[in-house]
Enzyme design. Sequence first.
Site, mmCIF file in Angstrom:
data_model
loop_
_atom_site.group_PDB
_atom_site.id
_atom_site.type_symbol
_atom_site.label_atom_id
_atom_site.label_comp_id
_atom_site.label_asym_id
_atom_site.label_seq_id
_atom_site.Cartn_x
_atom_site.Cartn_y
_atom_site.Cartn_z
ATOM 1 N N GLY A 91 0.794 -1.224 0.000
ATOM 2 C CA GLY A 91 0.000 0.000 0.000
ATOM 3 C C GLY A 91 0.825 1.273 0.000
ATOM 4 O O GLY A 91 0.274 2.375 -0.006
ATOM 5 N N TYR A 129 -3.533 -4.436 -10.520
ATOM 6 C CA TYR A 129 -3.021 -4.529 -11.883
ATOM 7 C C TYR A 129 -3.934 -3.795 -12.870
ATOM 8 O O TYR A 129 -3.463 -3.124 -13.784
ATOM 9 C CB TYR A 129 -2.850 -5.982 -12.308
ATOM 10 C CG TYR A 129 -1.854 -6.752 -11.464
ATOM 11 C CD1 TYR A 129 -0.725 -6.141 -10.934
ATOM 12 C CD2 TYR A 129 -2.054 -8.095 -11.191
ATOM 13 C CE1 TYR A 129 0.181 -6.846 -10.165
ATOM 14 C CE2 TYR A 129 -1.144 -8.816 -10.432
ATOM 15 C CZ TYR A 129 -0.025 -8.185 -9.913
ATOM 16 O OH TYR A 129 0.864 -8.884 -9.159
#
Length: 156
Positions: A91, A129
């Site tokens: 993150g 992604y």
Amino acid sequence: MIRDATAADVPTILRFVKELAIYEREPDAVKATEADLTRVLFGDRPYAEAIIAEEGATPLGFALFFHNFSTWTGKPGIYLEDLYVTPDARGAGVGKALLARLAAIGVERDCGRLEWSVLDWNAPAIAFYRSLGAVAMDEWTVNRVTGDALKALARG
């Protein structure tokens, strides 16, 4: 910082591979040793390369990749075998930085594409992604021959 891996990174790379296997629900699947990774990454004929993400002297993740080739484009590509970021660093942009470096390597080497596989249950990775512009190749099915089947096929 993203840098090329060196032979001194092999213990860290193997640790990351084992941690990734645990995350992917295959904790006993890793058979690779430090000697194996040293040979294939840094031996007389390297088969793959790796990059390391780190903050100071602390490794935060890695990407292991190799070249493939597209006969349709007439260009090499980069296949990302493993991408791993430690849980504490997730993150924080480490995975994106690793992928951006791989994309830059691909551009520098005149590659036509960067590709990888992701487990279909890994929703956080799939969403990540997609946010980077990756497109699923849903019409393709991965095939694999290993172990005794590989040996049998080799015998003809």
